[in-house]
Design a protein around this motif. Structure first.
Motif, PDB file in Angstrom:
ATOM      1  N   VAL A  23      -7.615   5.535  37.081  1.00 30.16           N
ATOM      2  CA  VAL A  23      -6.647   4.687  37.782  1.00 30.16           C
ATOM      3  C   VAL A  23      -7.382   3.768  38.758  1.00 30.16           C
ATOM      4  O   VAL A  23      -7.094   2.575  38.844  1.00 30.16           O
ATOM      5  N   ALA A  44      -9.192   0.972  36.839  1.00 32.25           N
ATOM      6  CA  ALA A  44      -8.232  -0.011  36.320  1.00 32.25           C
ATOM      7  C   ALA A  44      -7.704  -0.887  37.456  1.00 32.25           C
ATOM      8  O   ALA A  44      -7.573  -2.103  37.305  1.00 32.25           O
ATOM      9  N   ALA A  45      -7.415  -0.274  38.589  1.00 27.95           N
ATOM     10  CA  ALA A  45      -6.912  -1.028  39.739  1.00 27.95           C
ATOM     11  C   ALA A  45      -7.958  -2.036  40.219  1.00 27.95           C
ATOM     12  O   ALA A  45      -7.634  -3.197  40.490  1.00 27.95           O
ATOM     13  N   LEU A  71      -8.229  -4.914  37.693  1.00 31.26           N
ATOM     14  CA  LEU A  71      -7.100  -5.850  37.724  1.00 31.26           C
ATOM     15  C   LEU A  71      -6.849  -6.443  39.108  1.00 31.26           C
ATOM     16  O   LEU A  71      -5.957  -7.273  39.272  1.00 31.26           O
ATOM     17  N   ASN A 128      -3.919   1.054  43.522  1.00 26.24           N
ATOM     18  CA  ASN A 128      -3.776   2.246  42.686  1.00 26.24           C
ATOM     19  C   ASN A 128      -2.298   2.515  42.415  1.00 26.24           C
ATOM     20  O   ASN A 128      -1.928   2.903  41.304  1.00 26.24           O
ATOM     21  N   CYS A 182       0.105   0.460  42.056  1.00 27.34           N
ATOM     22  CA  CYS A 182       0.595  -0.442  41.013  1.00 27.34           C
ATOM     23  C   CYS A 182       0.275   0.129  39.630  1.00 27.34           C
ATOM     24  O   CYS A 182       1.119   0.111  38.729  1.00 27.34           O
ATOM     25  N   ILE A 183      -0.915   0.665  39.462  1.00 27.09           N
ATOM     26  CA  ILE A 183      -1.306   1.262  38.184  1.00 27.09           C
ATOM     27  C   ILE A 183      -0.456   2.493  37.899  1.00 27.09           C
ATOM     28  O   ILE A 183       0.048   2.668  36.779  1.00 27.09           O
ATOM     29  N   TYR A 184      -0.266   3.352  38.914  1.00 26.33           N
ATOM     30  CA  TYR A 184       0.594   4.529  38.720  1.00 26.33           C
ATOM     31  C   TYR A 184       2.003   4.115  38.322  1.00 26.33           C
ATOM     32  O   TYR A 184       2.620   4.723  37.448  1.00 26.33           O
ATOM     33  N   ILE A 198       2.096   3.110  34.706  1.00 27.14           N
ATOM     34  CA  ILE A 198       2.001   4.301  33.853  1.00 27.14           C
ATOM     35  C   ILE A 198       3.348   5.010  33.794  1.00 27.14           C
ATOM     36  O   ILE A 198       3.847   5.341  32.710  1.00 27.14           O
ATOM     37  N   LEU A 231       2.005   1.000  30.671  1.00 27.06           N
ATOM     38  CA  LEU A 231       0.561   1.156  30.476  1.00 27.06           C
ATOM     39  C   LEU A 231       0.298   2.577  29.999  1.00 27.06           C
ATOM     40  O   LEU A 231       0.467   3.539  30.763  1.00 27.06           O
ATOM     41  N   ILE A 242      -7.137   5.979  31.181  1.00 34.25           N
ATOM     42  CA  ILE A 242      -6.574   4.839  30.464  1.00 34.25           C
ATOM     43  C   ILE A 242      -7.630   4.325  29.495  1.00 34.25           C
ATOM     44  O   ILE A 242      -8.743   3.983  29.919  1.00 34.25           O
ATOM     45  N   LEU A 284      -5.656  -0.873  27.991  1.00 39.36           N
ATOM     46  CA  LEU A 284      -5.649  -1.792  29.131  1.00 39.36           C
ATOM     47  C   LEU A 284      -5.749  -3.242  28.656  1.00 39.36           C
ATOM     48  O   LEU A 284      -5.028  -4.116  29.136  1.00 39.36           O
TER      49      LEU A 284
END
Length: 66
Positions: A17, A20-21, A24, A28, A30-32, A35, A40, A51, A56
């Motif tokens: 996470v 990925a954060a 992008l 974090n 936002c990624i959660y 998901i 995602l 991920i 991604l």
């Protein structure tokens, strides 16, 4: 049009996470959220989400077309 080359996907197979954060430039949280909303794909492995790089890249390419 694809945003990222296949070469990048070959170099990095999976993201955490946090990875990925950072990639992008988002939080974090936002990624959660992505998901948990099912936007995602991610797998929960050893107490954390993993991920796939391909997932991604697909997420980015799909959202680029909107």
């Amino acid at each position: 049009m694809e945003l990222f080359s296949i070469r990048y996907q070959e170099e990095k197979v999976c993201f955490t996470v946090q990875d990925a954060a950072r990639f992008l430039s988002v939080s974090n949280g936002c990624i959660y959220q992505l998901i948990h909303e099912g936007k995602l794909p991610a797998q929960f492995v050893s107490h954390r989400y993993i991920i796939k790089a391909a997932d991604l890249m697909n997420f980015l390419n799909q959202n680029d077309q909107k």
